[in-house]
Write a protein that holds these residues in place. Structure first.
Motif, PDB file in Angstrom:
ATOM      1  N   GLU A  80       1.001  -1.005   0.257  1.00 37.27           N
ATOM      2  CA  GLU A  80       0.036   0.165  -0.195  1.00 37.27           C
ATOM      3  C   GLU A  80       0.877   1.404   0.475  1.00 37.27           C
ATOM      4  O   GLU A  80       2.221   0.764   0.335  1.00 37.27           O
ATOM      5  CB  GLU A  80      -1.208  -0.162   1.172  1.00 37.27           C
ATOM      6  N   LYS A  81       0.023   2.159  -0.003  1.00 36.11           N
ATOM      7  CA  LYS A  81       1.010   3.762  -0.286  1.00 36.11           C
ATOM      8  C   LYS A  81       2.648   3.876   0.669  1.00 36.11           C
ATOM      9  O   LYS A  81       3.554   3.884   0.311  1.00 36.11           O
ATOM     10  CB  LYS A  81       0.034   5.179   0.153  1.00 36.11           C
ATOM     11  N   SER A  82       2.130   3.352   1.949  1.00 33.42           N
ATOM     12  CA  SER A  82       3.651   3.290   2.975  1.00 33.42           C
ATOM     13  C   SER A  82       3.620   1.810   3.688  1.00 33.42           C
ATOM     14  O   SER A  82       4.326   2.103   4.503  1.00 33.42           O
ATOM     15  CB  SER A  82       3.295   4.302   4.265  1.00 33.42           C
ATOM     16  N   THR A  83       3.281   1.431   2.830  1.00 37.19           N
ATOM     17  CA  THR A  83       3.764  -0.296   3.572  1.00 37.19           C
ATOM     18  C   THR A  83       4.260  -1.285   2.420  1.00 37.19           C
ATOM     19  O   THR A  83       3.403  -0.997   1.627  1.00 37.19           O
ATOM     20  CB  THR A  83       1.856  -1.103   3.659  1.00 37.19           C
ATOM     21  N   MET A  84       5.189  -1.797   3.303  1.00 36.64           N
ATOM     22  CA  MET A  84       5.728  -2.707   1.586  1.00 36.64           C
ATOM     23  C   MET A  84       5.511  -4.176   2.291  1.00 36.64           C
ATOM     24  O   MET A  84       5.573  -4.289   3.578  1.00 36.64           O
ATOM     25  CB  MET A  84       7.037  -2.643   1.636  1.00 36.64           C
ATOM     26  N   GLU A  85       5.495  -5.321   1.401  1.00 31.25           N
ATOM     27  CA  GLU A  85       5.794  -6.401   1.798  1.00 31.25           C
ATOM     28  C   GLU A  85       6.623  -7.335   1.797  1.00 31.25           C
ATOM     29  O   GLU A  85       7.505  -7.018   0.014  1.00 31.25           O
ATOM     30  CB  GLU A  85       4.222  -7.241   0.968  1.00 31.25           C
ATOM     31  N   LEU A  86       7.458  -7.728   2.480  1.00 34.15           N
ATOM     32  CA  LEU A  86       8.777  -8.800   2.148  1.00 34.15           C
ATOM     33  C   LEU A  86       8.119  -9.829   1.891  1.00 34.15           C
ATOM     34  O   LEU A  86       7.126  -9.989   2.033  1.00 34.15           O
ATOM     35  CB  LEU A  86       8.528  -8.433   4.302  1.00 34.15           C
TER      36      LEU A  86
END
Length: 152
Positions: free
Chosen positions: A70-76
């Motif tokens: 999402e805008k300020s969320t990254m996924e490992l």
């Protein structure tokens, strides 16, 4: 002989990354033969500019990457340490480097999904400050998924 560890920023086009991902997929298929397509379709290798490969004496032994969720969320994604390199603290180093890189790019939160039999991984993530959370899309309704998140 001394041990030399090098962590390289690269992309998903890196051939060592591909080799490590193939080993990861093989390991997952052996641990989870019944899960099939409902899980593996979430691990399709698409172009990713945020990949790390760890070299131990110039041999690729670990990898991981992240992508925008999402805008300020990254996924490992695709975190893996080859069996011969486990126990050296490489996973912690790799996770720290990924989080640092993500913060530099403006991400504030990290999310990840692992599977319930990955006890070592769950323990590592908890040790590094991740908390188990409700499954996020596309893992909603998948009972073997364990989703986690951390404020960076």
């Amino acid at each position: 002989m001394s041990i030399v560890i090098r962590i390289e920023k690269t992309t998903s086009e890196n051939t060592d990354f591909h080799t490590l991902i193939a080993a990861l997929d093989h390991d997952l298929w052996e641990r989870y033969p019944a899960e099939g397509a409902e899980y593996w379709e979430n691990n399709i290798l698409e172009f990713n500019p945020n990949v790390l490969v760890v070299y131990l004496n110039d041999v690729a032994v670990a990898c991981a990457c992240f992508k925008k969720y999402e805008k300020s969320t990254m996924e490992l994604k695709r975190m893996f340490v080859a069996p011969k390199a486990r126990g050296l603290g490489l996973a912690q180093q790799l996770l720290f480097e990924l989080e640092t890189w993500a913060v530099e790019l403006g991400y504030e939160t990290a999310v990840l999904e692992t599977l319930h039999l990955q006890k070592e991984a769950i323990g590592l993530y908890q040790k590094m400050g991740y908390e188990i959370t409700a499954n996020y899309p596309p893992y909603v309704g998948l009972p073997d998924s364990v989703c986690m998140q951390k404020q960076l």
